[in-house]
Design a protein around this motif. Structure first.
Motif, PDB file in Angstrom:
ATOM      1  N   GLU A   1      -9.567  14.136 -12.958  1.00  0.00           N
ATOM      2  CA  GLU A   1      -9.988  12.815 -13.429  1.00  0.00           C
ATOM      3  C   GLU A   1      -8.783  11.904 -13.645  1.00  0.00           C
TER       4      GLU A   1
ATOM      5  N   GLN B   1       2.193   1.780  -3.439  1.00  0.00           N
ATOM      6  CA  GLN B   1       1.143   2.255  -4.335  1.00  0.00           C
ATOM      7  C   GLN B   1       0.946   3.761  -4.182  1.00  0.00           C
TER       8      GLN B   1
ATOM      9  N   LYS C   1       0.817  -1.216   0.000  1.00  0.00           N
ATOM     10  CA  LYS C   1       0.000   0.000   0.000  1.00  0.00           C
ATOM     11  C   LYS C   1       0.851   1.267   0.000  1.00  0.00           C
TER      12      LYS C   1
ATOM     13  N   MET D   1      -4.733   4.232 -18.474  1.00  0.00           N
ATOM     14  CA  MET D   1      -5.858   4.510 -17.596  1.00  0.00           C
ATOM     15  C   MET D   1      -6.095   6.012 -17.458  1.00  0.00           C
TER      16      MET D   1
ATOM     17  N   THR E   1      -3.774   0.264  -7.820  1.00  0.00           N
ATOM     18  CA  THR E   1      -4.341  -0.845  -7.049  1.00  0.00           C
ATOM     19  C   THR E   1      -4.756  -2.009  -7.956  1.00  0.00           C
ATOM     20  N   MET E   2      -4.553  -1.835  -9.263  1.00  0.00           N
ATOM     21  CA  MET E   2      -4.995  -2.848 -10.231  1.00  0.00           C
ATOM     22  C   MET E   2      -3.820  -3.425 -11.016  1.00  0.00           C
TER      23      MET E   2
ATOM     24  N   SER F   1      -4.874   6.797  -9.202  1.00  0.00           N
ATOM     25  CA  SER F   1      -5.034   6.201  -7.872  1.00  0.00           C
ATOM     26  C   SER F   1      -5.693   4.831  -7.953  1.00  0.00           C
ATOM     27  N   MET F   2      -6.627   4.682  -8.890  1.00  0.00           N
ATOM     28  CA  MET F   2      -7.247   3.379  -9.095  1.00  0.00           C
ATOM     29  C   MET F   2      -6.272   2.411  -9.758  1.00  0.00           C
ATOM     30  N   GLY F   3      -5.516   2.935 -10.719  1.00  0.00           N
ATOM     31  CA  GLY F   3      -4.614   2.094 -11.496  1.00  0.00           C
ATOM     32  C   GLY F   3      -3.564   1.403 -10.664  1.00  0.00           C
TER      33      GLY F   3
ATOM     34  N   VAL G   1      -7.583  10.589 -10.279  1.00  0.00           N
ATOM     35  CA  VAL G   1      -8.468   9.522  -9.781  1.00  0.00           C
ATOM     36  C   VAL G   1      -8.139   8.205 -10.486  1.00  0.00           C
ATOM     37  N   ALA G   2      -7.985   8.268 -11.815  1.00  0.00           N
ATOM     38  CA  ALA G   2      -7.660   7.063 -12.585  1.00  0.00           C
ATOM     39  C   ALA G   2      -6.310   6.489 -12.161  1.00  0.00           C
TER      40      ALA G   2
END
Length: 247
Positions: A141, A110, A107, A169, A151-152, A147-149, A144-145
């Protein structure tokens, strides 16, 4: 004919995807290779080049994206970039180590990877400037993408694919934002057009009949339903004064 059109549009979309991978730039050879088989005339080719230009895609050299920035964009970027300068710099080796830890779902790594790529979000936002969305919103935007990326990353097969995955992303999020804004503006323009159409016809009837007219009379003249006319009156905030019931 329809199949040809679909193939043509698919080729155009493929060129856009290629440009994305090349920093929003294409070579003239790539364009010729994709569209040479269509035997396009000069006017048709000019339309393609105009389309690419509007999408901030440079030909044979990167496009100067600064010219697409508004005064509001420039002011925001100046303040935001000043904030980013306070972030600690990392070497390529340190960046790679963070990527490896992030791939292992650490974490803290990340979060650090998000921090590392924040300047890249800014650079990518400039590629999409001037397309109806403020750079501030594009960056929001994109962040946000990003921050999501991070974790993926289980979606990627190796560390060498991390950057491409995150950049895609971010760019996808920005393009989606621009698309949604364009759709909303198109809907707004359609609504305004309908309100103006009803208002103009109501005024015309009022001047011919020397009295206020009913929504049904306007609807019959325009070939619309009475509900559509009443909806237009509501959307005008009751500013259509030529229809019965409006003071």
């Amino acid at each position: 004919m329809e199949q040809n059109q679909q193939a043509f549009m698919a080729g155009l979309e493929q060129l856009k995807e290629t440009a994305r991978l090349q920093g929003n730039m294409l070579t003239g050879e790539q364009i010729d290779e994709e569209f040479g088989k269509w035997q396009l005339n000069e006017q048709q080719l000019a339309l393609i080049y105009d389309y690419l230009n509007k999408n901030n895609i440079g030909i044979d050299s990167p496009k100067d994206v600064q010219e697409n920035l508004s005064g509001e964009d420039i002011n925001f970027l100046e303040l935001y970039l000043n904030e980013l300068e306070e972030l600690p710099s990392v070497t390529d080796g340190e960046k790679r180590a963070v990527m490896m830890s992030a791939l292992a779902q650490d974490k803290d790594a990340q979060a650090k990877l998000v921090e590392i790529y924040l300047p890249d979000v800014v650079a990518l936002s400039k590629l999409y400037a001037g397309q109806g969305v403020l750079v501030e919103d594009l960056i929001g935007e994109g962040n946000v993408a990003l921050s999501m990326g991070v974790t993926m990353l289980e979606c990627v097969e190796s560390i060498d694919e991390v950057e491409g995955f995150l950049v895609k992303m971010i760019m996808d999020a920005m393009e989606e934002t621009i698309g949604e804004d364009s759709d909303n503006r198109e809907i707004g323009e359609t609504v305004l057009s309908k309100v103006n159409e009803v208002n103009d016809k109501a005024k015309e009837l009022y001047e011919n009949l020397l009295r206020k007219v009913s929504a049904k009379e306007v609807a019959d003249e325009l070939g619309l339903t009475e509900d559509t006319v009443n909806e237009a009156v509501k959307l005008s905030a009751d500013h259509i004064d030529y229809i019965e019931g409006k003071e």
